[in-house]
Design a protein around this motif. Structure first.
Motif, PDB file in Angstrom:
ATOM      1  N   ASN A   1       0.796  -1.227   0.000  1.00 29.43           N
ATOM      2  CA  ASN A   1       0.000   0.000   0.000  1.00 29.43           C
ATOM      3  C   ASN A   1       0.829   1.277   0.000  1.00 29.43           C
ATOM      4  N   ALA A   2       2.004   1.252  -0.578  1.00 32.21           N
ATOM      5  CA  ALA A   2       2.887   2.407  -0.478  1.00 32.21           C
ATOM      6  C   ALA A   2       2.357   3.611  -1.221  1.00 32.21           C
ATOM      7  N   ASN A   3       1.566   3.383  -2.265  1.00 33.09           N
ATOM      8  CA  ASN A   3       1.100   4.506  -3.068  1.00 33.09           C
ATOM      9  C   ASN A   3      -0.304   4.965  -2.703  1.00 33.09           C
TER      10      ASN A   3
ATOM     11  N   VAL B   1      15.943   6.725  -0.751  1.00 31.00           N
ATOM     12  CA  VAL B   1      16.823   7.863  -0.494  1.00 31.00           C
ATOM     13  C   VAL B   1      17.364   7.794   0.932  1.00 31.00           C
ATOM     14  N   ASN B   2      16.468   7.610   1.885  1.00 30.07           N
ATOM     15  CA  ASN B   2      16.857   7.426   3.286  1.00 30.07           C
ATOM     16  C   ASN B   2      15.724   6.690   3.988  1.00 30.07           C
ATOM     17  N   SER B   3      15.783   6.586   5.288  1.00 30.72           N
ATOM     18  CA  SER B   3      14.792   5.804   6.020  1.00 30.72           C
ATOM     19  C   SER B   3      13.389   6.388   5.928  1.00 30.72           C
ATOM     20  N   ALA B   4      13.290   7.677   5.570  1.00 33.10           N
ATOM     21  CA  ALA B   4      11.974   8.322   5.532  1.00 33.10           C
ATOM     22  C   ALA B   4      11.454   8.540   4.111  1.00 33.10           C
ATOM     23  N   PHE B   5      12.334   8.529   3.120  1.00 30.08           N
ATOM     24  CA  PHE B   5      11.921   8.970   1.785  1.00 30.08           C
ATOM     25  C   PHE B   5      12.364   7.964   0.734  1.00 30.08           C
ATOM     26  N   ASN B   6      11.459   7.600  -0.168  1.00 30.72           N
ATOM     27  CA  ASN B   6      11.797   6.744  -1.299  1.00 30.72           C
ATOM     28  C   ASN B   6      11.000   7.173  -2.519  1.00 30.72           C
ATOM     29  N   ILE B   7      11.462   6.758  -3.684  1.00 28.47           N
ATOM     30  CA  ILE B   7      10.862   7.170  -4.957  1.00 28.47           C
ATOM     31  C   ILE B   7      10.527   5.920  -5.771  1.00 28.47           C
ATOM     32  N   ASP B   8       9.310   5.862  -6.259  1.00 26.55           N
ATOM     33  CA  ASP B   8       8.913   4.846  -7.227  1.00 26.55           C
ATOM     34  C   ASP B   8       8.915   5.471  -8.614  1.00 26.55           C
ATOM     35  N   MET B   9       9.398   4.738  -9.590  1.00 27.50           N
ATOM     36  CA  MET B   9       9.339   5.215 -10.973  1.00 27.50           C
ATOM     37  C   MET B   9       9.247   4.001 -11.888  1.00 27.50           C
TER      38      MET B   9
ATOM     39  N   PHE C   1       5.651   8.037 -11.773  1.00 22.41           N
ATOM     40  CA  PHE C   1       6.504   8.213 -10.600  1.00 22.41           C
ATOM     41  C   PHE C   1       5.615   8.355  -9.363  1.00 22.41           C
ATOM     42  N   ALA C   2       6.215   8.145  -8.208  1.00 19.04           N
ATOM     43  CA  ALA C   2       5.561   8.418  -6.924  1.00 19.04           C
ATOM     44  C   ALA C   2       6.638   8.744  -5.905  1.00 19.04           C
ATOM     45  N   LEU C   3       6.452   9.828  -5.186  1.00 21.46           N
ATOM     46  CA  LEU C   3       7.347  10.246  -4.107  1.00 21.46           C
ATOM     47  C   LEU C   3       6.688   9.858  -2.787  1.00 21.46           C
ATOM     48  N   ASN C   4       7.361   9.045  -2.003  1.00 18.65           N
ATOM     49  CA  ASN C   4       6.775   8.511  -0.774  1.00 18.65           C
ATOM     50  C   ASN C   4       7.596   8.949   0.441  1.00 18.65           C
ATOM     51  N   TRP C   5       6.913   9.557   1.389  1.00 19.91           N
ATOM     52  CA  TRP C   5       7.575  10.023   2.611  1.00 19.91           C
ATOM     53  C   TRP C   5       6.855   9.434   3.818  1.00 19.91           C
ATOM     54  N   GLN C   6       7.626   8.850   4.714  1.00 14.58           N
ATOM     55  CA  GLN C   6       7.052   8.197   5.889  1.00 14.58           C
ATOM     56  C   GLN C   6       7.908   8.493   7.105  1.00 14.58           C
ATOM     57  N   GLN C   7       7.246   8.990   8.135  1.00 15.23           N
ATOM     58  CA  GLN C   7       7.979   9.269   9.363  1.00 15.23           C
ATOM     59  C   GLN C   7       7.009   9.211  10.533  1.00 15.23           C
ATOM     60  N   ASN C   8       7.387   8.458  11.538  1.00 15.99           N
ATOM     61  CA  ASN C   8       6.556   8.293  12.722  1.00 15.99           C
ATOM     62  C   ASN C   8       5.159   7.810  12.320  1.00 15.99           C
ATOM     63  N   THR C   9       4.154   8.654  12.490  1.00 17.88           N
ATOM     64  CA  THR C   9       2.771   8.226  12.256  1.00 17.88           C
ATOM     65  C   THR C   9       2.227   8.680  10.903  1.00 17.88           C
TER      66      THR C   9
ATOM     67  N   LEU D   1       2.296   8.990   6.609  1.00 23.76           N
ATOM     68  CA  LEU D   1       2.734   8.455   5.322  1.00 23.76           C
ATOM     69  C   LEU D   1       2.107   9.305   4.231  1.00 23.76           C
ATOM     70  N   LEU D   2       2.953   9.959   3.422  1.00 19.19           N
ATOM     71  CA  LEU D   2       2.488  10.814   2.331  1.00 19.19           C
ATOM     72  C   LEU D   2       3.009  10.275   1.012  1.00 19.19           C
ATOM     73  N   SER D   3       2.189  10.388  -0.019  1.00 17.12           N
ATOM     74  CA  SER D   3       2.610   9.945  -1.349  1.00 17.12           C
ATOM     75  C   SER D   3       2.066  10.908  -2.387  1.00 17.12           C
ATOM     76  N   LEU D   4       2.932  11.309  -3.308  1.00 18.72           N
ATOM     77  CA  LEU D   4       2.550  12.181  -4.414  1.00 18.72           C
ATOM     78  C   LEU D   4       3.080  11.556  -5.694  1.00 18.72           C
ATOM     79  N   GLY D   5       2.185  11.295  -6.641  1.00 24.62           N
ATOM     80  CA  GLY D   5       2.609  10.619  -7.859  1.00 24.62           C
ATOM     81  C   GLY D   5       1.907  11.143  -9.092  1.00 24.62           C
ATOM     82  N   GLY D   6       2.363  10.658 -10.238  1.00 24.51           N
ATOM     83  CA  GLY D   6       1.752  11.056 -11.500  1.00 24.51           C
ATOM     84  C   GLY D   6       2.141  10.104 -12.614  1.00 24.51           C
ATOM     85  N   ARG D   7       1.341  10.085 -13.656  1.00 23.61           N
ATOM     86  CA  ARG D   7       1.585   9.227 -14.806  1.00 23.61           C
ATOM     87  C   ARG D   7       1.210   9.996 -16.067  1.00 23.61           C
ATOM     88  N   TYR D   8       2.091   9.942 -17.041  1.00 29.65           N
ATOM     89  CA  TYR D   8       1.796  10.490 -18.371  1.00 29.65           C
ATOM     90  C   TYR D   8       1.643   9.315 -19.329  1.00 29.65           C
TER      91      TYR D   8
END
Length: 723
Positions: A78-80, A365-373, A421-429, A431-438
């Protein structure tokens, strides 16, 4: 329909030769989850239903599973930001559905209506979708691979998935276009087949009313770092109505290879359907007359369809936690069916073949941020011919405007490319995700007949011209961008709030662009777009789980056929509702499962249906309230029973809201008995109260009320043996 042998020689040969002579070993009983259980995302709550009735007292919070529908990456749940409703293998085994619609009743917001045989009309947070391109509103997939190419959907395409022996069925509700692209406007139905390469086996037999019987077989061999297996079913159903019946064969073959650096899983699905179809019955409340309900006004109707899909999925992990999945696939499909619902009852023959690739790379990228593409691409060659072999019966107008001969004969070459793409940020409680598709879709259409609304021989029809019109050869292209934002907040260890905003789309289907009628020479259509907002809460209770969702989805450029019989795309509709899914155990013996929705679906554009302005009207075939309630009881560890109540509200059957269907309540009962550790017996009674109802109700100005009648009380007995 003449019953065929239960073991067609060609399927048996395919089943056994495809095992490559592998030896088999005793395996886990059917219904047990054999998937591994990776750690879920820290901000995610587990969405697993308490599985067997015997497990009512188990700790549901510790049950986790691989997520393959909201993300293509193994173990990424459910990351996205997609909320997935799942029907697990125990539930599917207990139900042993004859039609996939029976299982989709267990999903809030799904109002799929069964037709005859294996046919159906889809609905997911929507009215029941009808029309040439209506199938483009919901994407159907098996193991994450769409069953059909984006511009070549079929309204009944789920009969090409092996749902009868699925490990589970996942349903994503709301636009999922960032990951799945065109056609996922209202959501995705994804049939997950079992991983037979881990070993295990099953032999099962179903026998039911009206000549229904089905054989199921599963076997696999695990060699450690590799494995191979087969999953097959053969169905025969001579049917309740006159001159109807279904012969269907399905097989999945899977191979797995693993090393320290990567794994490759290869799958093949082959399906064959030969169906004699019973059409609508007509007349007010005709479904309540037993003789009429059992009759078949269209004994000439049939549908023959074959499909073959082959895919190979590469999964790799890298230092730093990065992950890659890459899935090339090919499809080959053919279908012939008699269009019994049209004047002259023409024969349609269509086919498509093609190849494509699905990919996704997750960069940590780090423990809090990852990128799907990823980059998805597809190439499909489709063809269609519609022809009539006898004179039209009816008025002088119909006889003259619907002539003998070919009506359409064309090919369409389609090419699609889609980065996302999707930018996923997770920290503590949080979880945010911002993505797009062309996505860019190109059609190259070739008309193999004369142009315009004339007969095949070029002569003109009276009354202004023939009914069917053929545009000149040409090209069409459609480009769309789909954004998505989602956020979830872990309120407590057992409660999570979530919200999302997304944009979905679907390109016009080939049939909407090139199967024109009357005076229309060009279909100037835009892509259908849908904007969705959703909020909800999901959580765990002692022995259960729940999900509550509120959504509002507006669709623009809706494609429909105007009163001039033109395909146009200036429609607007609004879909909003509230949904509840709940599974709750009470002690070690009782459990309640509930899936229900209350929704409003309305026309928001002053398009005309005849001379009536329908803006603000309820969309036809859109029940406001639908729910399914199951009460299960474990008499002992071996003996389990269940009662199911299915409710469908009344609904309008025409856009003018002048005609309606009264709705229905159905009661079903099931029981299972474990005779031993390896043998289980089942008994099921559908429509216990012998209710007279319609699977589908409709209204046309030509026929008046018309229905697909529901089956009266019927039973099924089954035996399942773990091999």
């Amino acid at each position: 329909m003449t019953a065929k042998p239960l073991f067609p020689r060609s399927l048996l040969a395919l089943c056994f030769t495809s095992i490559y002579g592998a030896a088999f070993v005793p395996a886990i009983a059917y219904g047990q989850d054999t998937s591994t259980a990776p750690q879920t995302n820290r901000a995610e709550l587990t969405e697993s239903t308490p599985r067997g009735i015997q497990r009512f007292g188990s700790d549901a919070e510790n049950i986790e599973r691989i997520e393959t529908t909201s993300s293509r990456l193994i173990g990424k749940a459910n990351a996205n930001g997609y909320v997935v409703s799942s029907i697990n293998e125990d539930t599917l085994s207990f139900l042993s559905f004859q039609h996939i619609q029976e299982s989709l009743n267990y999903v809030a917001g799904a109002g799929v209506q069964r037709g005859n045989g294996q046919e159906y009309l889809p609905a997911l947070r929507s009215p029941v979708l009808t029309g040439a391109g209506a199938c483009g509103g919901i994407l159907a997939a098996e193991d994450g691979v769409p069953l059909r190419a984006a511009g070549f959907c079929n309204i009944n395409e789920l009969f090409e998935a092996h749902g009868e022996m699925a490990e589970r069925i996942d349903v994503v509700k709301g636009p999922a276009s960032v990951l799945y692209g065109s056609n996922a406007i209202h959501g995705v139905i994804n049939v997950i087949t079992p991983d037979t390469t881990r070993g295990g086996g099953l032999a099962a037999f179903d026998y039911g009313s009206f000549g229904y019987h089905r054989l199921k077989f599963r076997q696999g061999k695990d060699f450690g770092n590799s494995g191979i297996g087969i999953n097959a079913s053969i169905t025969r159903d001579t049917g309740y109505r006159d001159n109807e019946g279904v012969d269907q064969e399905k097989v999945n073959i899977r191979h797995r290879f693993e090393s320290d650096a990567f794994s490759v899983t290869t799958g093949m699905t082959y399906t064959n359907l030969e169906q004699d179809t019973a059409g609508f019955i007509v007349g007010e409340d005709s479904y309540k007359d037993e003789d009429i309900a059992q009759s078949n006004p269209n004994p000439e109707a049939f549908r023959d369809a074959t499909s073959l899909r082959l895919w190979s999925k590469l999964d790799m992990t890298f230092d730093g936690g990065h992950a890659l999945t890459f899935t090339p696939y090919i499809r080959d499909q053919e279908m012939d069916f008699r269009m019994h619902f049209l004047p002259g009852k023409p024969l349609e023959q269509n086919a498509q073949d093609g190849f494509g690739v699905l990919s996704q790379f997750n960069y940590v990228v780090n423990s809090a941020f990852n990128i799907d593409m990823g980059l998805d691409a597809e190439s499909t060659d489709g063809e269609l011919m519609q022809a009539q072999d006898s004179e039209t019966v009816g008025s002088a107008f119909l006889v003259e405007t619907v002539p003998v001969g070919k009506h359409y004969d064309y090919t369409v070459d389609a090419r699609l490319i889609a980065p996302f793409f999707a930018l996923n940020w997770q920290q503590n409680t949080w979880l945010l995700s911002l993505g797009g598709r062309y996505e860019d879709m190109q059609y190259r259409y070739t008309n193999n007949m004369n142009v315009g609304r004339v007969r095949e021989d070029g002569t003109a029809c009276g009354f202004g011209g023939c009914r069917y019109s053929r545009p000149e050869s040409g090209e069409n292209s459609f480009s769309n961008f789909s954004p998505k934002f989602s956020a979830s907040y872990k309120l407590t260890d057992k409660t999570q709030l979530y919200l999302g905003a997304s944009r979905g789309y679907r390109a016009p289907q080939a049939t909407e662009l090139y199967r024109l009628q009357r005076a229309q020479q060009v279909a100037d259509l835009d892509s259908v777009k849908a904007t969705n907002y959703e909020v909800g809460v999901k959580g765990l209770t002692e022995g259960g789980r729940y999900t509550v969702s509120l959504y509002s989805l507006r669709k623009d450029n809706v494609i429909y056929r105007s009163s001039d019989f033109f395909n146009v795309s200036n429609g607007e509709t609004w879909h909003r509702g509230i949904e509840l899914e709940l599974s709750q155990a009470f002690g070690n013996s009782w459990r309640i499962d509930f899936a229900g929705s209350y929704a409003k679906h309305t026309y928001e554009h002053s398009q005309l249906s005849g001379e009536v302005d329908i803006k603000g009207n309820d969309i036809d075939t859109a029940p406001a309230l639908q729910f399914n309630t199951r009460v299960s009881y474990a008499f002992s560890d071996a003996l389990q029973g269940q009662l199911e109540w299915q409710y469908v509200d009344d609904y309008f059957t025409d856009a003018e809201n002048q005609n309606s269907y009264e709705g229905h309540d159905l009661l079903h009962a099931r029981i299972s008995y474990a005779l031993s550790d390896t043998i289980t017996l089942f008994a099921r009674v559908n429509n216990v109260l012998d209710t007279q109802y319609a699977e589908r109700a409709d209204f046309t100005s030509f026929t008046g009320p018309r229905f697909f009648p529901g089956r009266p009380r019927n039973v099924m007995f089954s035996a399942s043996v773990a091999l």
